[in-house]
Design an enzyme around this catalytic site. Structure first.
Site, PDB file in Angstrom:
ATOM      1  CD1 TRP A 156      -1.823  -2.165   2.296  1.00 58.70           C
ATOM      2  CD2 TRP A 156      -2.681  -1.764   0.264  1.00 58.70           C
ATOM      3  NE1 TRP A 156      -2.694  -3.180   1.990  1.00 58.70           N
ATOM      4  CE2 TRP A 156      -3.236  -2.964   0.758  1.00 58.70           C
ATOM      5  CE3 TRP A 156      -3.072  -1.320  -1.010  1.00 58.70           C
ATOM      6  CZ2 TRP A 156      -4.152  -3.720   0.019  1.00 58.70           C
ATOM      7  CZ3 TRP A 156      -3.983  -2.073  -1.743  1.00 58.70           C
ATOM      8  CH2 TRP A 156      -4.521  -3.250  -1.232  1.00 58.70           C
ATOM      9  CG  ASP A 157       3.998   2.399   2.982  1.00 60.68           C
ATOM     10  OD1 ASP A 157       3.253   3.356   3.244  1.00 60.68           O
ATOM     11  OD2 ASP A 157       4.619   1.764   3.851  1.00 60.68           O
ATOM     12  CB  ILE A 158       4.703   0.143  -3.322  1.00 62.57           C
ATOM     13  CG1 ILE A 158       5.922  -0.362  -2.536  1.00 62.57           C
ATOM     14  CG2 ILE A 158       4.983   0.171  -4.824  1.00 62.57           C
ATOM     15  CD1 ILE A 158       6.268  -1.819  -2.806  1.00 62.57           C
ATOM     16  N   GLY A 184       2.916   5.874  -2.925  1.00 63.05           N
ATOM     17  CA  GLY A 184       4.017   6.669  -3.466  1.00 63.05           C
ATOM     18  C   GLY A 184       3.863   6.894  -4.964  1.00 63.05           C
TER      19      GLY A 184
END
Lengths: 405, 405
Positions: free
Chosen positions: B162-164, B167
């Site tokens: 989810w971070d990826i 970003g």
């Protein structure tokens, strides 16, 4: 209204990465025209499906696009798609695809029709070989780092994370290439492979370097967070919660909430750690978890939430998809403007999200449904390619194009 | 050289999403200036670390950026960063951050200095509340759909997926806003939350609709692919391979490779399925896997690879991070131009990837290392803010800024 209003993208795609790249642009206002074979492409019935054959996957991945249904095996069909891809105008001439860039869809053939074409092509392997998320992930190393501690069998992720990242990279590459074309007039072919996206990320996150520089392979550690304190715990009412303390402030909040402060000096002596350090909280995590667990096991999720939120603990409850849908304000159509219940033809009322990006100078539009296959065939042929209704009728009668079934 | 040459982005960030968004742009040629507190921000020692304290994570996530080390608690330090964020020029005035947009970093304060600022801000929850990948993923539903069949405990993914995705969304939002500013002169505040990125994707992929429309919660099914045939198998030499057959052609290739064609009519009768259908191959997968498994169990990985590749089977071997690094041509610095061994100061030789995007009209640059903290402090103050060497010396002596340690 959207940030990308006016931009026209033609999409030839299947499955996850390319459709997601296109939808990301469509939900920002771009006019994305997806072409499919009459009757649908290879992903048109991807599971989950309704009993009468409407794919909840396909409709989820193609929201807000226009649909052209065309026999791409026919020469006339190929000419229609080619004309659409290479249509004139500064906002046209942009093609996003995960189909092989060969034959009538080769860069040479298309660029001969429009020299400043922007052609973004998604590959499996960097050499053009076949690879899908389900074969790239096993190669990435992550399957052997996922699952219970001590486990030796690989665990696949279920989220098609590499597809998602690849689709987003394609959108970034397309916007970057379009920025170049706007400034210099130069179009180009942009390629990106699923494998390159996955393995550069393995390197970016430090996993390759950990193997190369430290000679360490990261083993599976259950649901523990690596390098800091984070673990899941059961509650008194058979729920589970993930508790995370990365920063010292988060750690202090957790210590205060579960009232374990008085025992920490003993832990520090016994394990020779300094619990003000993130890495030491990871090293001593089993002892810390043993101290924390009883507090959670004695309380209901509601009671835990009240105390954790009061103390500013970083935490989250585990949920099923059903609980996410029904219990979480963050996907509520009433509480979060990103989500809406829309009427998806063939499916009925369904909760969908728009773009997660919010722009202060542009009003948010409600999310739009996916098109019915061929819904915009006639409109596209007439308005974008300037065809007369008799020409369109001839193509339809010849089986070259089709409207909605 | 890069597609985004000339674009200047100031980055105030920590952890994964914002640094990745910035690095994505830096690896396409943008000049990305990351500012950090003197001594490093909260993620400067994120694990994995070398024995002498160089984070393999931080260096992986900040390749190709410039580094400004500045005391952002001081008024002078805040003024330096503010001047940099709001610097004049059509390619400047772009700020990417996951810090709270309040106080001296509030949109109002910064926009008062440059009205057409593009300010991309990454949040945890849409209301600004704290959420990290490790708390959003449990809420997403995926943890209860991951792991062995019949398992009732949630399994976290290890990849910060989810971070990826967040970003990458931030990078898309930034380029879209910059496109608007180029055309209309209007800047804006763009926000995106980790939770919105995650939960809109759950909806996009059909999981929410499956719960809402079909009343089905997807259970964990081990390493099986959902809705088609895909499963992992052990080999004779203690390796494991993932075998996938989505399309009918892929299925036929697999059937031919493992020579099970003669038994399929019996399977079709026994299970009342039509194996030309993707969904029916999923329904009958246990029987099909039982037919296929002995062929793989009798052969080494090398022997399997030879036959599978000859037949065009869609498959992949499971690998550890170490095997990925050492055995896979796709991360070889000799065989794949995306990967290089570079010298990372403090770390030594390390395999890194550049941008996975390849542009036909722009030569690929070799990936650059991450900066040493404060490496570009003096250069930035002199060249971008026009400070004299005596001014810079005064700021350094006062502890407001710092060069490399």
């Amino acid at each position: 209204m959207g940030a990308l209003d006016g931009l026209r993208v033609v999409e030839g795609s299947a499955f996850v990465a390319a459709p997601l790249g296109g939808m990301t642009l469509a939900q920002l206002g771009a006019d994305v025209i997806r072409f499919d074979n009459i009757g649908g492409g290879i992903d048109f019935h991807r599971w989950p499906e309704t009993p009468d054959g409407h794919s909840l996957f396909w409709t989820g991945m193609n929201k807000g696009k226009r649909s052209l249904a065309v026999d791409v095996r026919s020469r006339d069909g190929q000419e229609i798609v080619t004309a659409l891809i290479t249509a004139p105008g500064p906002d046209c001439g942009v093609f996003l695809s995960n189909f092989p860039a060969s034959g009538w869809l080769s860069d040479e053939r298309l660029r001969a029709r429009r020299e400043d074409l922007i052609y973004v092509n998604i590959l499996g392997n960097p050499d053009g070989g076949t690879a899908v998320d389900y074969t790239v992930n096993p190669a990435s190393g992550f399957a052997y780092a996922t699952g219970p501690r001590g486990g030796s069998l690989p665990t696949n992720h279920v989220l098609p994370a590499w597809d998602i990242s690849t689709g987003m990279h394609a959108a970034v590459g397309l916007l970057a290439a379009e920025r170049v074309r706007t400034r210099t007039g130069v179009g180009q072919f942009v390629s990106v492979s699923l494998a390159d996206v996955a393995f550069t990320m393995v390197a970016n996150l430090g996993y390759l370097a950990q193997a190369q520089v430290l000679g360490e392979a990261r083993p599976p550690i259950g649901n523990d967070m690596y390098g800091a304190f984070g673990r899941d715990f059961p509650t008194a009412d058979d729920r589970r919660v993930m508790v995370v303390a990365i920063s010292l402030r988060q750690w202090q909040s957790l210590v205060d909430a579960v009232e374990i402060g008085e025992h920490l000096p003993a832990i520090e002596r016994a394990f020779r750690v300094d619990l003000t350090k993130e890495g030491d909280r990871f090293r001593a995590r089993d002892a810390l978890a043993a101290l924390i667990a009883p507090w959670l096991a004695e309380r209901s999720l509601t009671a835990i939430a009240r105390v954790f939120d009061k103390h500013g603990v970083c935490w989250g409850a585990y949920q099923t998809f059903d609980q996410l849908l029904n219990d979480d304000w963050r996907v509520s159509a009433d509480a979060n403007p990103v989500f809406r219940d829309i009427d998806q033809p063939g499916v009925g009322k369904v909760r969908v999200g728009g773009s997660p990006l919010a722009f202060s100078a542009i009003d948010r539009d409600d999310p739009r449904p996916a098109p019915v296959l061929g819904e915009h065939t006639e409109q596209i042929l007439a308005e974008e390619l300037g065809m007369s209704s008799s020409e369109i009728a001839r193509l339809r009668d010849a089986g070259t194009v089709a409207g909605p079934a």
